[in-house]
Scaffold this active site. Structure first.
Site, mmCIF file in Angstrom:
data_model
loop_
_atom_site.group_PDB
_atom_site.id
_atom_site.type_symbol
_atom_site.label_atom_id
_atom_site.label_comp_id
_atom_site.label_asym_id
_atom_site.label_seq_id
_atom_site.Cartn_x
_atom_site.Cartn_y
_atom_site.Cartn_z
ATOM 1 N N CYS A 31 0.835 -1.202 0.000
ATOM 2 C CA CYS A 31 0.000 0.000 0.000
ATOM 3 C C CYS A 31 0.869 1.252 0.000
ATOM 4 C CB CYS A 31 -0.957 0.002 1.180
ATOM 5 S SG CYS A 31 -0.164 -0.023 2.816
ATOM 6 N N GLY A 36 -5.017 -4.785 9.516
ATOM 7 C CA GLY A 36 -5.478 -6.050 10.067
ATOM 8 C C GLY A 36 -4.324 -6.985 10.386
#
Length: 313
Positions: free
Chosen positions: A129, A163
């Protein structure tokens, strides 16, 4: 043309956001299965409510599903370690693999930099990301300069948007992103840092890019950066500069010491970014999810368009 069926392995934040994106926005893909390992996961529950076939038995469960035969492309949103196992099985079964982990088995792909160059490869790696957000900026400096000696990125994301898979991949994140800064960004040396910020309310994704270049004009570099921002915004509308590009001349009379390089002079460029998510799953602060899943979707959608055209012919 008929849509190409896909599966997602990993029912966490990234996988669930990607599923919703595919169902809402994809022109060429259709959800065929959602795969997890936790039967109580929110991602599997959402998939079931959306009438998407599910399994909580991981890749082995996916391969046993009757829908598996019709699935042509599989997104892996698990972990770098798990991807090594998953990729071997998927490719043996003739499935196209889009890797959203930092495993880096296949070629690095950032749509704004190398577009569709790798879409026919059996495994395509979406870097990280932070890489998707920042490496286009390193590349923008490189294409307006003769040389980028150093490229360093700091990606700051909300803890709530990270997460278990993301947390398990911290070491791989830094290694893969650093390598991609060099391979795709064009820097001779790269460094990546990720910060998980626990602030409440959650902070939006912020990224800072530092480069030390030679043979580039500040005006040309700034124009290149602005052009690249517009390119990324075509698939991530919430991608933007936080403030004007900053420059500092590092003269020969006061060089900086680059690790592994030595004393260097040149033009230091600082680029500050903000990435707002589309809030398909987590709220808008989770731009790290949005840029990763958007990049993966664009890449897979273009591949699926090619497949559909060939089948139609």
């Amino acid at each position: 043309m008929a849509k190409v069926k896909c599966a997602i392995i990993g029912s966490g934040n990234i996988g669930t956001d990607l599923m919703i994106k595919i169902m809402r926005t994809s022109k060429n893909l259709e959800m065929g299965a959602m795969v997890g390992i936790d039967p109580a996961s929110d991602g599997l529950a959402r998939a079931a409510r959306l009438k998407v076939p599910t399994t909580h038995e991981g890749i082995d469960g996916l391969r046993r599903m009757p829908e598996y035969e019709d699935i042509q492309v599989v997104f892996d949103a698990t972990s770098a370690k798990a991807h090594l196992h998953n990729d071997a099985l998927l490719r043996a079964d003739g499935k196209k693999v889009i890797d959203l982990t930092p495993a880096a088995i296949g070629p690095f792909t950032i749509p704004a930099i190398n577009g569709d160059a790798n879409i026919d490869e059996p495994n395509v790696n979406m870097v990280t990301c932070g890489g998707q957000a920042t490496i286009p900026m390193v590349y923008a400096v490189k294409r307006a300069s003769k040389r980028v000696i150093w490229g360093e990125i700091v990606a700051s994301i909300s803890s709530k948007s990270a997460g278990p898979g993301t947390r398990a991949n911290i070491d791989e994140f830094t290694e893969t992103t650093s390598k991609a800064i060099e391979v795709l960004g064009g820097a001779e040396h790269g460094k990546a840092i990720i910060i998980l910020n626990p602030a409440e309310p959650p902070l939006i994704m912020r990224d800072t890019v530092f480069t030390l270049s030679q043979g580039g004009d500040p005006a040309a570099i700034e124009a290149s950066v602005l052009e690249m921002v517009a390119t990324v915004q075509k698939y991530v509308p919430g991608y933007r500069l936080k403030q004007k590009v900053q420059f500092e001349v590092i003269g020969d009379n006061a060089p900086v010491r680059i690790p592994g390089v030595g004393l260097c002079s040149g033009l230091k460029t600082t680029i500050m970014l903000e990435v707002e998510g589309a809030a398909h799953y987590l709220p808008a602060y989770a731009g790290n999810l949005d840029i990763m899943t958007s990049a993966a979707l664009v890449t897979a959608d273009h591949w699926a368009a090619k497949v559909s055209s060939k089948e139609a012919a």
